[in-house]
Design a protein around this motif. Structure first.
Motif, PDB file in Angstrom:
ATOM      1  N   LEU A 492     -89.330 -55.458 -54.343  1.00 10.22           N
ATOM      2  CA  LEU A 492     -90.126 -55.923 -53.303  1.00 10.22           C
ATOM      3  C   LEU A 492     -89.382 -55.624 -52.052  1.00 10.22           C
ATOM      4  O   LEU A 492     -90.019 -55.525 -51.019  1.00 10.22           O
ATOM      5  CB  LEU A 492     -90.445 -57.389 -53.925  1.00 10.22           C
ATOM      6  CG  LEU A 492     -91.106 -57.561 -54.921  1.00 10.22           C
ATOM      7  CD1 LEU A 492     -91.322 -58.931 -55.346  1.00 10.22           C
ATOM      8  CD2 LEU A 492     -92.603 -56.980 -54.751  1.00 10.22           C
ATOM      9  N   LEU A 493     -88.188 -56.092 -51.899  1.00  6.51           N
ATOM     10  CA  LEU A 493     -87.392 -55.705 -50.703  1.00  6.51           C
ATOM     11  C   LEU A 493     -87.552 -54.273 -50.232  1.00  6.51           C
ATOM     12  O   LEU A 493     -87.565 -54.202 -48.986  1.00  6.51           O
ATOM     13  CB  LEU A 493     -85.823 -56.153 -50.777  1.00  6.51           C
ATOM     14  CG  LEU A 493     -85.530 -57.650 -50.757  1.00  6.51           C
ATOM     15  CD1 LEU A 493     -84.095 -57.854 -51.403  1.00  6.51           C
ATOM     16  CD2 LEU A 493     -85.676 -58.322 -49.396  1.00  6.51           C
ATOM     17  N   ILE A 494     -87.446 -53.417 -51.079  1.00  4.72           N
ATOM     18  CA  ILE A 494     -87.552 -52.235 -50.408  1.00  4.72           C
ATOM     19  C   ILE A 494     -88.845 -51.503 -50.372  1.00  4.72           C
ATOM     20  O   ILE A 494     -89.231 -50.620 -49.433  1.00  4.72           O
ATOM     21  CB  ILE A 494     -86.763 -51.105 -51.557  1.00  4.72           C
ATOM     22  CG1 ILE A 494     -85.041 -51.490 -51.771  1.00  4.72           C
ATOM     23  CG2 ILE A 494     -86.768 -49.372 -51.287  1.00  4.72           C
ATOM     24  CD1 ILE A 494     -84.408 -50.814 -52.398  1.00  4.72           C
ATOM     25  N   TYR A 501     -89.273 -65.858 -48.545  1.00  5.20           N
ATOM     26  CA  TYR A 501     -89.820 -66.866 -49.429  1.00  5.20           C
ATOM     27  C   TYR A 501     -91.177 -66.531 -50.333  1.00  5.20           C
ATOM     28  O   TYR A 501     -91.254 -66.948 -51.525  1.00  5.20           O
ATOM     29  CB  TYR A 501     -90.333 -68.093 -48.607  1.00  5.20           C
ATOM     30  CG  TYR A 501     -91.677 -67.896 -47.692  1.00  5.20           C
ATOM     31  CD1 TYR A 501     -92.986 -68.192 -48.495  1.00  5.20           C
ATOM     32  CD2 TYR A 501     -91.775 -67.269 -46.557  1.00  5.20           C
ATOM     33  CE1 TYR A 501     -94.254 -67.996 -47.987  1.00  5.20           C
ATOM     34  CE2 TYR A 501     -93.094 -67.011 -46.108  1.00  5.20           C
ATOM     35  CZ  TYR A 501     -94.302 -67.673 -46.647  1.00  5.20           C
ATOM     36  OH  TYR A 501     -95.375 -67.086 -46.075  1.00  5.20           O
ATOM     37  N   GLU A 502     -91.773 -65.390 -49.863  1.00  6.04           N
ATOM     38  CA  GLU A 502     -92.980 -64.600 -50.582  1.00  6.04           C
ATOM     39  C   GLU A 502     -92.322 -63.956 -51.913  1.00  6.04           C
ATOM     40  O   GLU A 502     -92.705 -64.056 -52.935  1.00  6.04           O
ATOM     41  CB  GLU A 502     -93.638 -63.666 -49.794  1.00  6.04           C
ATOM     42  CG  GLU A 502     -94.563 -64.569 -48.861  1.00  6.04           C
ATOM     43  CD  GLU A 502     -95.193 -63.514 -47.841  1.00  6.04           C
ATOM     44  OE1 GLU A 502     -96.415 -63.836 -47.661  1.00  6.04           O
ATOM     45  OE2 GLU A 502     -94.406 -62.593 -47.401  1.00  6.04           O
ATOM     46  N   ILE A 503     -91.073 -63.419 -51.635  1.00  6.04           N
ATOM     47  CA  ILE A 503     -90.398 -62.600 -52.642  1.00  6.04           C
ATOM     48  C   ILE A 503     -89.875 -63.650 -53.719  1.00  6.04           C
ATOM     49  O   ILE A 503     -89.917 -63.463 -54.913  1.00  6.04           O
ATOM     50  CB  ILE A 503     -89.095 -61.709 -52.180  1.00  6.04           C
ATOM     51  CG1 ILE A 503     -89.727 -60.599 -51.438  1.00  6.04           C
ATOM     52  CG2 ILE A 503     -88.121 -61.263 -53.308  1.00  6.04           C
ATOM     53  CD1 ILE A 503     -88.758 -59.794 -50.588  1.00  6.04           C
ATOM     54  N   GLY A 504     -89.271 -64.866 -53.113  1.00  2.00           N
ATOM     55  CA  GLY A 504     -88.740 -65.940 -54.158  1.00  2.00           C
ATOM     56  C   GLY A 504     -89.841 -66.558 -54.914  1.00  2.00           C
ATOM     57  O   GLY A 504     -90.035 -66.694 -56.185  1.00  2.00           O
ATOM     58  N   GLU A 505     -91.206 -66.652 -54.313  1.00  2.22           N
ATOM     59  CA  GLU A 505     -92.251 -67.008 -55.189  1.00  2.22           C
ATOM     60  C   GLU A 505     -92.697 -66.224 -56.179  1.00  2.22           C
ATOM     61  O   GLU A 505     -93.070 -66.393 -57.281  1.00  2.22           O
ATOM     62  CB  GLU A 505     -93.491 -67.234 -54.136  1.00  2.22           C
ATOM     63  CG  GLU A 505     -93.281 -68.544 -53.429  1.00  2.22           C
ATOM     64  CD  GLU A 505     -94.565 -68.411 -52.243  1.00  2.22           C
ATOM     65  OE1 GLU A 505     -95.157 -67.933 -52.193  1.00  2.22           O
ATOM     66  OE2 GLU A 505     -94.520 -69.808 -51.706  1.00  2.22           O
TER      67      GLU A 505
END
Length: 542
Positions: A492-494, A501-505
């Protein structure tokens, strides 16, 4: 094309005349059998005409079209009703669809619209009639083949436990009488063998089939005056008798039955009988007991009745230590652990070899018990090797066996069964593990994705789930969960511009502070550093 009967209802004579004149009823395969100017009058006579289609105006004095339609559909559920309505009555007409009206036509009336609607309605009627014809054919076939369905289901119940509620419901469906109050059940297994087997090949098979058919007929006739007795054939052609009659002295009946069958059929008759069980959920257990009892005909000889209850002390010759080893063998085999099972077999054999005389006397008994147990386990696990165990049981007394050969025989059959069970468990566990891994991936965003929660989803214990994952992935549950969350976070980061916070969710870590610490620990970089490096690397690739 079957001619359909149509009734017209409208308080305006002109409308009824236009409907008769503008529509080519003959081309539609329809006939206007009568017409009414009043829905009240129509209701009084409609059932006598038994129409296929009714065309009615929505607004009429007294009973309106919707009220008429609802009453009519209740009287004749198969009738198709078409409502004529004006634009200002459209919303009112829509209510008619909810009560089951087939269609509606807006005024002013157009012949082509009515014709199309009538064709569509005819297609509906023909489709329903064809469905009804097919349904009746299938129902007749089910009725005709009901004995086969009964036989198949009873065979299934012998091998797979079912609840008493399910069994009762199925018996009602298959039109089999069972006791209205008592669920007590006892199983007897009848095996027939020809006295002389001089024929070979197909002729011998045919003679055996005829023998079984005659025996089945005689057995059913014997119990014809007794209620709540069920019959079927098991997978080996033996006749299964299930008594659900608590007032029937089954043991005494079987003795009379055995003598009658021997006299009438001139064959060997052996019967294995289970203990009485309290309810239908124990039918499969009762069947296994009857099988095990029947296997002991090798000891008792042909033309005998063996009761499972009498076999309770069959291993009383074993010492406490030997009994303990035999129980270990059963546990290891059931768990698919071949090496441990074979070691325990070796230990048991060493115990027996210490007393050569005693072991020689008891060898056939122990071998029968072990092969019989293997046979029952093969049935329980639906393994194809069950026939090999059945064949071996028939040979135990035909060929004398030395002590060393005795050990080799036990090792052979114990090893065979253990291997099959292990293979089946491996296949089952592989499918289970794949399901667990897919579930974890699909629910990665859930913060509640704990080992207990996942275990509950698959109806297994958390400990068992942990062992399965460790065996198949080499990682603990926590390690594997962290790994797939980490891989998802990196992706998701790449590939996206989602905020931290959206990636954490998305990966089930909703606390931003913990997410930062966790990701730094997993990758060595912060979230922003990892994204920047990923973008730079991506640019270099292009």
């Amino acid at each position: 094309m079957e001619r359909l009967k149509v009734i017209l209802i409208d308080d305006e004579t002109l409308i009824r005349k236009l409907l008769r004149m503008k529509i080519d009823w003959e081309a539609l395969g329809m006939e206007v059998v009568t017409e009414f100017s009043s829905s009240k009058k129509a209701l009084e006579e409609v059932q006598e005409w038994n129409p296929d289609i009714i065309i009615t105006d929505i607004c009429m004095p007294g009973i309106d079209g919707i009220e008429f339609s609802e009453t009519c559909i209740n009287l004749m559920p198969k009738v198709k009703i078409i409502i004529l309505t004006g634009h200002d009555e459209f919303n009112y007409a829509m209510r008619s669809i909810k009560i089951g009206v087939s269609d509606y036509i807006l005024k002013p009336i157009k012949a082509e619209v009515i014709t199309q609607t009538l064709w569509k309605t005819r297609e509906k009627i023909e489709k329903e009639k064809n469905y009804q014809v097919e349904y009746e054919k299938l129902a007749a076939q089910i009725e005709e083949n009901l004995p086969l369905f009964q036989e198949g289901y009873l065979n299934q119940v012998l091998l797979e436990p079912v609840t008493s509620e399910v069994f009762s419901r199925k018996m009602k469906f298959y039109q089999v009488d069972i006791h209205p109050n008592a669920q007590e059940i006892q199983v007897a297994l009848v095996e027939m063998n020809q006295v002389n087997k001089e024929n070979i090949g197909n002729e011998e098979d045919q003679n055996e089939m005829i023998l079984h058919m005659k025996a089945r007929k005689l057995i059913e006739e014997f119990f014809s005056g007794d209620a709540y007795i069920l019959f079927c054939r098991d997978g080996f052609g033996r006749i299964v008798i299930m008594s659900n009659n608590p007032d029937l002295p089954l043991n005494e009946c079987l003795e009379l039955l055995r003598k009658m069958l021997i006299t009438r059929l001139k064959c060997y008759i052996s019967i294995g009988v289970s203990c009485k069980k309290e309810d239908y959920s124990q039918i499969s257990t009762a069947y296994k007991e009857a099988v095990e009892a029947l296997n002991y005909k090798m000891v008792e000889g042909e033309n005998c009745i063996i009761y499972y209850g009498d076999l309770a002390t069959s291993t009383s010759y074993l010492s406490v230590e030997q009994e303990k080893i035999w129980k270990e063998i059963k546990i290891y085999v059931s768990a698919g652990r071949k090496e441990e099972a074979e070691k325990s077999v070796q230990r048991l054999w060493e115990h027996f070899i210490r007393d050569k005389y005693k072991s020689t006397q008891q060898t056939p008994h122990l071998l029968i018990e072990i092969i019989s147990w293997c046979f029952n386990e093969a049935i329980k696990n639906d393994l194809p090797i069950q026939k090999q165990f059945s064949k071996k049981l028939c040979q135990v007394y035909e060929d004398p066996i030395e002590m060393v050969a005795f050990r080799d025989e036990i090792l052979k059959y114990i090893g065979m069964l253990t291997t099959e069970i292990a293979a089946k468990d491996e296949k089952k566990n592989s499918s289970l593990v794949q399901g667990i891994l897919n579930y974890m991936l699909q629910n990665l965003s859930s913060p509640e994705l704990s080992m207990n929660q996942v275990a509950d989803q698959f109806y297994i214990s958390a400990g068992y789930l942990g062992r399965l994952l460790k065996k198949n992935t080499g990682k603990t549950y926590g390690e594997y969960l962290s790994e797939i969350r980490f891989q998802k976070a990196k992706d998701l980061l790449i590939t996206t511009e989602l905020k931290a916070y959206e990636i954490g969710e998305a990966i089930g870590i909703c606390d931003p502070h913990y997410l930062s610490i966790w990701f730094k620990k997993m990758s060595g970089d912060s979230l922003s550093e990892f994204r920047r490096k990923g973008k730079v690397q991506k640019m270099k690739v292009y």
